[in-house]
Design a protein around this motif. Sequence first.
Motif, PDB file in Angstrom:
ATOM      1  N   TYR A  67      41.749  42.809  28.236  1.00  0.00           N
ATOM      2  CA  TYR A  67      41.383  43.362  29.539  1.00  0.00           C
ATOM      3  C   TYR A  67      40.783  44.744  29.341  1.00  0.00           C
ATOM      4  O   TYR A  67      40.966  45.390  28.308  1.00  0.00           O
TER       5      TYR A  67
ATOM      6  N   GLU B 194      38.793  39.901  30.277  1.00  0.00           N
ATOM      7  CA  GLU B 194      38.586  40.414  31.628  1.00  0.00           C
ATOM      8  C   GLU B 194      38.155  41.876  31.621  1.00  0.00           C
ATOM      9  O   GLU B 194      38.595  42.656  30.777  1.00  0.00           O
TER      10      GLU B 194
ATOM     11  N   ASN C 216      42.560  37.830  39.085  1.00  0.00           N
ATOM     12  CA  ASN C 216      41.316  37.079  38.891  1.00  0.00           C
ATOM     13  C   ASN C 216      41.586  35.704  38.307  1.00  0.00           C
ATOM     14  O   ASN C 216      40.979  34.703  38.701  1.00  0.00           O
TER      15      ASN C 216
ATOM     16  N   ALA D  17      45.646  43.286  37.700  1.00  0.00           N
ATOM     17  CA  ALA D  17      44.377  42.940  38.342  1.00  0.00           C
ATOM     18  C   ALA D  17      43.694  41.786  37.615  1.00  0.00           C
ATOM     19  O   ALA D  17      43.075  40.924  38.241  1.00  0.00           O
ATOM     20  N   ALA D  18      43.819  41.762  36.295  1.00  0.00           N
ATOM     21  CA  ALA D  18      43.215  40.672  35.521  1.00  0.00           C
ATOM     22  C   ALA D  18      43.847  39.336  35.876  1.00  0.00           C
ATOM     23  O   ALA D  18      43.150  38.322  36.041  1.00  0.00           O
TER      24      ALA D  18
ATOM     25  N   GLN E  50      34.190  38.493  41.341  1.00  0.00           N
ATOM     26  CA  GLN E  50      34.574  39.689  42.092  1.00  0.00           C
ATOM     27  C   GLN E  50      33.348  40.420  42.632  1.00  0.00           C
ATOM     28  O   GLN E  50      33.049  41.552  42.267  1.00  0.00           O
TER      29      GLN E  50
ATOM     30  N   THR F 118      32.954  43.812  39.170  1.00  0.00           N
ATOM     31  CA  THR F 118      33.214  43.644  37.743  1.00  0.00           C
ATOM     32  C   THR F 118      32.316  44.540  36.910  1.00  0.00           C
ATOM     33  O   THR F 118      32.760  45.176  35.950  1.00  0.00           O
TER      34      THR F 118
ATOM     35  N   LYS G 287      38.782  43.884  34.157  1.00  0.00           N
ATOM     36  CA  LYS G 287      39.761  44.644  34.932  1.00  0.00           C
ATOM     37  C   LYS G 287      40.540  45.597  34.038  1.00  0.00           C
ATOM     38  O   LYS G 287      40.835  45.290  32.883  1.00  0.00           O
TER      39      LYS G 287
END
Length: 403
Positions: free
Chosen positions: A337, A307, A318, A314-315, A83, A103, A309
Amino acid sequence: MRYLSFLLLAVIFISCKDLDTINILKKGNYRMVLDVQDNEELPFIFEVTSDSTLTIFNADERIDVDEIRYANDSIYIKTPVFQSYFAGVFEGENFSGQYINKTRNRIVPFAAIYDKDIRFSPEAAAAFDVSGVWEVVFSKGDKNEYIAKGIFEQDGQHVTGTFRTTTGDYRYLEGIVDGSTLRLSTYDGAHAFLFIADLNYNTMEGQFYSGNHWKEPFVAKKNPDYELPEIDELTFLNDGYKSLEFSFPDENGNMVSLSDERFKDKVVLVQIMGTWCPNCLDSSKFYTEFHNKNKENGFEVVALTVEFKKNPEAAFENIERLRERIGMTYPILLAQYGSGSKSKMQDKLPALNHIISYPTSIFIDRTGRVCKIHTGFNGPGTGEKYTSYKAEFERFVGELLAK
């Protein structure tokens, strides 16, 4: 009526004029420079193959980029999988702006110059040859001190190689020996690394820069016999545990655990990883290839991803981006996350004494027993080490499948 016709022509003229101001990348090479600390520059080379595709070069590594967007005099280049993106403004054939790592919430100024394909321009002939193996210590004397192994090849002034740590590597490095100074850099879509060292026969002393947010000193000496300690015993099962238990969601909201029918009587590799982690990307490519060849023989892989995020939606975006990019065929579960904390991840897997690296790979036999835990991953940038790891992996898993 005449006024309306004139107004329409004016709007058309202005619109065409705006379209004419849209700049695009020219085919050919660009030299990109990121600003780091101490007024140093971190360069890398990329080649534009069309107005919507380019390739980043780091030694033998090739990173293809196909997410490029234009808006008038601006350009946005998004790196694959990770990202991160470049947001710049054209200045003729060149462009400059900011490199943004979403990120890690980091911003680095950059400038890209067209028709340049030299990463570092030497000012003096090489006074030393760094080819060979180096015993390295980063942050020596500090509480964060750690060891590494430098492996380099030099041809004239041109140098390639990497630094291996106990849990991974610093990617494909490329640079030069300029007089008595070693300069190496890489950009892989997530990490921007620069190493600068003063050379003195069989020793070197320098600084390691990561983006513009981090630097640390390192020292090294040539040692052809130097080896890092084995890393298969850094993470292990706590007393009283013989197997691993977890239950995490996949992208469809299904809770997946090792007790599921899919994994019954199978050899299973549990991969603890993150979509933002280049070494995890290297391991995912290899594990995907091996899984595709051996799943009919009873081999399965399941990834537990961590993650940064802030929300699951959103995770999982990815995760899906990673899956599509490299064709991952095994389950990718969202284990955590909002944070990359290893201690928080370890709390979710109480059977483990600790997690000290992403990726961590856990090998489970057909009875459900954990039989090996491998910390980190030495990617293709490490050359022979990567080749030997793959060979050992195939041998070990082959023995588990034969039982």
